[in-house]
Design a protein around this motif. Structure first.
Motif, mmCIF file in Angstrom:
data_model
loop_
_atom_site.group_PDB
_atom_site.id
_atom_site.type_symbol
_atom_site.label_atom_id
_atom_site.label_comp_id
_atom_site.label_asym_id
_atom_site.label_seq_id
_atom_site.Cartn_x
_atom_site.Cartn_y
_atom_site.Cartn_z
ATOM 1 N N PHE A 160 -53.620 -18.217 -56.713
ATOM 2 C CA PHE A 160 -52.731 -19.318 -57.094
ATOM 3 C C PHE A 160 -51.443 -19.380 -56.274
ATOM 4 O O PHE A 160 -51.024 -20.479 -55.875
ATOM 5 C CB PHE A 160 -52.404 -19.257 -58.586
ATOM 6 C CG PHE A 160 -51.543 -20.406 -59.042
ATOM 7 C CD1 PHE A 160 -52.080 -21.675 -59.211
ATOM 8 C CD2 PHE A 160 -50.179 -20.233 -59.273
ATOM 9 C CE1 PHE A 160 -51.289 -22.749 -59.598
ATOM 10 C CE2 PHE A 160 -49.381 -21.298 -59.664
ATOM 11 C CZ PHE A 160 -49.941 -22.555 -59.824
ATOM 12 N N PRO A 161 -50.769 -18.250 -56.001
ATOM 13 C CA PRO A 161 -49.537 -18.361 -55.200
ATOM 14 C C PRO A 161 -49.773 -19.019 -53.838
ATOM 15 O O PRO A 161 -48.930 -19.799 -53.374
ATOM 16 C CB PRO A 161 -49.079 -16.903 -55.056
ATOM 17 C CG PRO A 161 -49.635 -16.226 -56.267
ATOM 18 C CD PRO A 161 -50.981 -16.873 -56.483
ATOM 19 N N ALA A 164 -50.473 -22.721 -54.538
ATOM 20 C CA ALA A 164 -49.228 -23.387 -54.912
ATOM 21 C C ALA A 164 -48.358 -23.648 -53.690
ATOM 22 O O ALA A 164 -47.805 -24.741 -53.515
ATOM 23 C CB ALA A 164 -48.469 -22.543 -55.936
ATOM 24 N N ALA A 171 -44.560 -21.982 -57.800
ATOM 25 C CA ALA A 171 -45.377 -21.095 -58.637
ATOM 26 C C ALA A 171 -44.565 -20.426 -59.742
ATOM 27 O O ALA A 171 -45.115 -20.068 -60.792
ATOM 28 C CB ALA A 171 -46.041 -20.029 -57.770
#
Length: 341
Positions: A160-161, A164, A171
């Motif tokens: 996800f980071p 993002a 994030a």
């Protein structure tokens, strides 16, 4: 366009399936499943619970592909990349699928080692953020201020980071809470979270559980060229008994082949083995997964992995600051055991 893409994928898949049918059974132990010979006991973990996307393992067992290859397989539900890797490395399980990108992140950060990928399950990542209409999420930027759930070691959460950053999302403004593979969709349905980590093929099951229209944000829209799930085993097993690894991989891919060609039957087989199965949703997951499994429509055998493409994936993660410099495809993939194109 979606219908056309699936038609192209289906044609390419037919060609690929014809090739994968011959990928096993040629080694000296091909008769291990014959009467009078003991079967090797193996524990296999699914990638993430027991959804339609993982039904191919149950099909391989039900159709006798594992037995023909010399295996007595105990199939257990996995808890994502972060759960499958340590179970395989420790010997609690001998095989299981993980997301290749998740594996790279775990290995690059030093969280895990001593495992290798030996076959591709999906040629493109299926990682996504999933929600339903009414939660105010239609674009990646809408995730800011929202509460998301996933298993701690899942590829969706760990990647996800990077997602993002590339999607222009802060994030730090997104809250993650822990969940379990089998209960995530119920958590979303209950309204305690705004979204969950999920594969794109989970759309039919999400709608069956929540009774709402699903909304998905696929990571592949932002991060191209990433593989999806790959079959892993321990380095120890790969080095000490490569023929066992090849036979198991071939039997599993045969189950994958059959499942994609007979999605409804595969869903019924899963339902006979897993009580909570929704056969309609399970079959729909397999139908959606087909276009992710085919190797680029090239007619190449299922299960192949390309070193140059993996190197490009590594470079994407390095540029995003998610992976240390200097990793190579050979550190995570045993190309001697991967099916040849």
């Amino acid at each position: 366009m979606i219908r056309f893409a699936r038609t192209v994928a289906a044609v390419a898949l037919t060609t690929a399936l014809a090739l994968v049918a011959g990928c096993g059974g040629s080694d000296s132990d091909a008769g291990s499943g014959e009467e009078g010979k003991a079967l090797k006991k193996v524990t296999y973990l699914t990638s993430f619970g027991n959804f339609g996307r993982d039904s191919y393992a149950w099909v391989a067992k039900d159709k006798g592909y594992f037995e023909e290859a010399g295996f007595d397989v105990d199939i257990k539900p996995g808890q994502g990349t972060g759960g499958v890797i340590p179970a395989v490395v420790s010997g609690q399980a001998q095989f299981g699928p993980i997301d290749l990108t998740g594996g790279l992140l775990h290995m690059g950060s030093g969280q895990a080692k001593d495992f290798v990928a030996v076959a591709a399950i999906q040629q493109r990542t299926m990682a996504a953020i999933a929600t339903t209409e009414g939660n105010g999420i239609a674009t990646p930027k809408d995730l800011e201020g929202k509460r998301l759930a996933d298993t701690p070691g899942s590829v969706v959460r760990n990647l996800f980071p990077t997602y993002a950053r590339l999607a222009g999302v802060d994030a730090d403004k997104v809250t993650w809470v822990n969940g379990e593979a089998q209960t995530l969709m119920g958590t979303l349905a209950g309204g305690s979270v705004d979204g969950i980590g999920q594969f794109v093929v989970g759309e039919p099951t999400i709608e069956a559980v929540t009774k709402k229209k699903a909304v998905l944000l696929p990571y592949s829209d932002v991060i191209p060229d990433l593989y999806g799930n790959v079959l892993i085993t321990s380095k120890k097993l790969a080095e000490q008994d490569p023929e066992t690894v090849k036979r198991f991989s071939a039997a599993l891919l045969k189950g994958l082949q059959y499942s994609l060609a007979h999605s409804k039957e595969a869903a019924e087989i899963l339902a006979r083995n897993v009580d909570a199965t929704n056969p309609t949703a399970a079959a729909a997951e397999l139908e959606l997964m087909a276009e992710y499994v085919t190797p680029g429509g090239s007619g190449t055998r299922l299960g192949t992995l390309d070193s140059a493409r993996v190197a490009r994936s590594i470079a994407i993660l390095e540029r995003a600051g998610a992976l240390r410099q200097g990793m190579t495809p050979e550190q995570i993939i045993d190309f001697d055991l991967v099916p040849k194109a």
